[in-house]
Scaffold this active site. Structure first.
Site, PDB file in Angstrom:
ATOM      1  N   CYS A 239     -31.123 -13.831   3.136  1.00 25.62           N
ATOM      2  CA  CYS A 239     -30.670 -12.915   4.180  1.00 25.62           C
ATOM      3  C   CYS A 239     -30.858 -11.470   3.730  1.00 25.62           C
ATOM      4  O   CYS A 239     -30.188 -10.567   4.234  1.00 25.62           O
ATOM      5  CB  CYS A 239     -29.192 -13.157   4.510  1.00 25.62           C
ATOM      6  SG  CYS A 239     -28.848 -14.777   5.221  1.00 25.62           S
ATOM      7  N   GLU A 270     -42.201  -9.250  10.485  1.00 23.23           N
ATOM      8  CA  GLU A 270     -41.218  -9.274  11.563  1.00 23.23           C
ATOM      9  C   GLU A 270     -41.651  -8.326  12.671  1.00 23.23           C
ATOM     10  O   GLU A 270     -42.232  -7.274  12.388  1.00 23.23           O
ATOM     11  CB  GLU A 270     -39.839  -8.874  11.030  1.00 23.23           C
ATOM     12  CG  GLU A 270     -39.252  -9.867  10.041  1.00 23.23           C
ATOM     13  CD  GLU A 270     -37.830  -9.508   9.602  1.00 23.23           C
ATOM     14  OE1 GLU A 270     -37.288  -8.495  10.105  1.00 23.23           O
ATOM     15  OE2 GLU A 270     -37.265 -10.229   8.767  1.00 23.23           O
ATOM     16  N   HIS A 288     -33.203 -12.132  11.928  1.00 24.09           N
ATOM     17  CA  HIS A 288     -32.674 -10.955  11.228  1.00 24.09           C
ATOM     18  C   HIS A 288     -31.315 -10.553  11.816  1.00 24.09           C
ATOM     19  O   HIS A 288     -31.092  -9.417  12.238  1.00 24.09           O
ATOM     20  CB  HIS A 288     -33.652  -9.790  11.307  1.00 24.09           C
ATOM     21  CG  HIS A 288     -33.534  -8.857  10.135  1.00 24.09           C
ATOM     22  ND1 HIS A 288     -34.609  -8.224   9.563  1.00 24.09           N
ATOM     23  CD2 HIS A 288     -32.452  -8.451   9.416  1.00 24.09           C
ATOM     24  CE1 HIS A 288     -34.208  -7.467   8.549  1.00 24.09           C
ATOM     25  NE2 HIS A 288     -32.897  -7.596   8.450  1.00 24.09           N
ATOM     26  N   ALA A 291     -26.859  -8.246  10.009  1.00 24.44           N
ATOM     27  CA  ALA A 291     -25.961  -7.139  10.327  1.00 24.44           C
ATOM     28  C   ALA A 291     -25.453  -7.196  11.762  1.00 24.44           C
ATOM     29  O   ALA A 291     -24.790  -6.265  12.221  1.00 24.44           O
ATOM     30  CB  ALA A 291     -26.679  -5.806  10.101  1.00 24.44           C
TER      31      ALA A 291
END
Length: 536
Positions: A239, A270, A288, A291
């Protein structure tokens, strides 16, 4: 979406170009800053209006490119609500005098929790079991999981996020081993982990999770060779950053069963529309999301608003990635010294960064009369940057302290061989290393000493640092090797302690050198060690 707030030409103006909490607008307004919220702008639209703003607040969608910065005639600050600044051209921003700030700690808990969630999902095959059950299959015998209690979790990187993962995993009764060059034995004991080298971690871990920045040293840290050295049935979680794991090698290890499963939130490319790992039954993939919680997004939005307001209204600098805390009067004088310190630190950080225990920075000649703090901060950022995440000139000293690295400064009141001089000495598990530099022409950084051996060289983009025996044939062998591989030598600087003894060569080259050529170089009979250093 366009949301216009008061317009007054006498106060600072900030453009928010990505979606942030409305409370960020409230903070900026309350501090006397005017705000426009214009999200979804394409590059041409942003370039057309950016010249009217003093500040730009972004998340990850807006790309602050060299072209955008070239149009930003009045821009003073870019504030990134989050950690990563891959979408900001920091060198271009620095060249135009634009401060780039981020919020390095607002996402830490959220990212750590996502990693823990991935570990649990892997252990019990939750995504695949969910899909099967909702398809009406009821394949209870197919999804035999494994307990995590008593299992060994290997942390590659045990900084801010990694230490939070360790804390949560200890609560789940896991044993923690950690590989991190900056983790001291004292800190490891305090947070309840065992500090190990990478080989021991690979051999011991039932689960491996990565929490390290992507650098030349960490790229593909889980390579095909590293994966082959893991224990059979290991599960991998990433991660942190795409590129830390060799995705093709991981796919092969998953296919042959050596790796039991993998959970990835980040990918080398990405957005990841296609990937060799997609479609594999024992892979969990998320887009992703590390966060992506309401709490984290609120924290980073409010934090970036506070930082930008402090800068625009009061001139205060917090969490800057390209500027130390420094007044406007000091800046022209300190700037070349800060750059010299950064490059001296980067030299040592790329040569030796394992188990650092202390750093000493000496100021000699004219340098002894400077305000040392910005120079120290820049030096420490250069030293720690190659291997530590989110290091900047503001937080470098604090990160060093939290990792048990003692920092000292010395000012010499004496005659100096050079008009001005900085010397940086690091102590680590294998001994000590030192480098000294000066300024030529008042602002050009130059190396004048390495390991107490006089040798003068600039800081080019790419530099070979060689320690060798002072014996005939070395220069010829080196030249022949470079010639065979088409590597052009731009400059060549030699220094030695005594005839026939230890010597140093600093070689500027025009091309990068791959691992195979570096291995060949280290195999030359006169070479003691060889390092490829970058200073761009």
């Amino acid at each position: 979406m366009t949301h216009r707030v008061r317009r007054d030409e006498t106060v600072p103006k900030v453009l928010i170009s990505d979606k942030l909490s409305p409370r960020a607008v409230d903070i900026l307004e309350s501090r006397g800053v005017e705000v426009d919220v214009k999200t979804g702008l394409d590059p041409a639209e942003l370039a057309a209006i950016i010249g009217g703003y003093d500040g730009l607040a972004i998340r990850s969608a807006t790309k602050v490119t060299e072209e955008i910065l070239a149009a930003a005639d009045n821009l003073k600050i870019v504030g990134r609500a989050g950690i990563g600044v891959d979408n900001v051209d920091i060198p271009a921003a620095t060249a135009r005098g634009v401060v780039v700030m981020n919020t390095p700690h607002g996402n830490a808990v959220t990212t750590a929790e996502h990693a823990i969630s991935m570990i649990l999902a892997l252990a019990r095959q939750i995504p695949a079991a969910n899909e099967s059950t909702q398809a009406g299959k009821w394949e209870k015998s197919r999804f035999m999981g494994t307990e995590i209690t008593g299992k060994t979790l290997g942390l590659i990187g045990c900084g801010n996020i990694g230490s939070i993962v360790a804390d949560r995993a200890l609560g789940l009764k896991m044993k923690i081993v950690a590989y991190d060059p900056f983790l001291t034995p004292e800190t490891a004991r305090r947070i309840g982990v065992e500090k190990v080298d990478l080989d021991d971690l690979l051999a011991a871990a039932d689960f491996i999770t990565l929490h390290t920045p992507l650098t030349d040293q960490t790229r593909n840290i889980l390579s095909a060779d590293a994966l082959n050295r893991t224990r059979a049935g290991v599960r991998i979680v990433n991660c942190a950053r795409g590129g830390l794991v060799d995705e093709l090698a991981l796919a092969a290890a998953l296919a042959n069963g050596h790796v039991a499963g993998a959970a990835l939130d980040v990918f080398e490319t990405e957005p990841a529309r296609e990937n060799a790992l997609f479609g594999m039954e024992n892979v969990i993939a998320t887009p992703h999301l590390g966060a992506s919680t309401t709490e984290a997004q609120e924290k980073v939005a409010l934090q970036v608003a506070e930082q930008m307001a402090d800068f625009l209204v009061n001139g205060a600098v917090t969490n800057a990635l390209n500027m130390a805390s420094v007044s406007a009067e000091e800046a022209p004088i300190l700037k070349p010294y800060m750059e010299l310190g950064r490059k001296l630190g980067a030299f040592l950080g790329q040569v030796e960064s394992t188990d650092l225990s202390s750093v000493s920075i000496e100021f000699d000649g004219k340098a002894a009369g400077l305000n040392p703090e910005p120079v120290v901060a820049s030096t420490m950022a250069g030293l720690l940057g190659p291997v530590m995440d989110s290091v900047n000139m503001v937080n470098a000293a604090a990160l060093a302290a939290s990792n048990g690295i003692a920092l000292s400064t010395v000012r010499h009141e004496r005659r100096c061989d050079y008009e001005t001089l900085l010397r940086v000495t690091v102590t680590y598990s294998g001994g000590a290393r030192t480098i000294a530099g000066t300024l030529v022409g008042g602002d050009k950084a130059r190396i004048v000493e390495v390991q107490s051996i006089p040798v003068e060289a600039d800081f080019p983009d790419t530099l070979l640092y060689l320690r060798n025996y002072d014996k005939p044939g070395f220069i010829g062998d080196l030249g022949s090797l470079c010639g065979r591989h088409g590597i052009n030598i731009a400059t060549f600087h030699l220094g030695r302690r005594e005839a026939g003894g230890e010597a140093i060569a600093l070689v500027e080259i025009d091309q990068n050198i791959g691992a195979e050529v570096m291995a060949e170089l280290r195999g030359l009979p006169q070479v003691v060690r060889a390092d490829l250093l970058h200073f761009a």
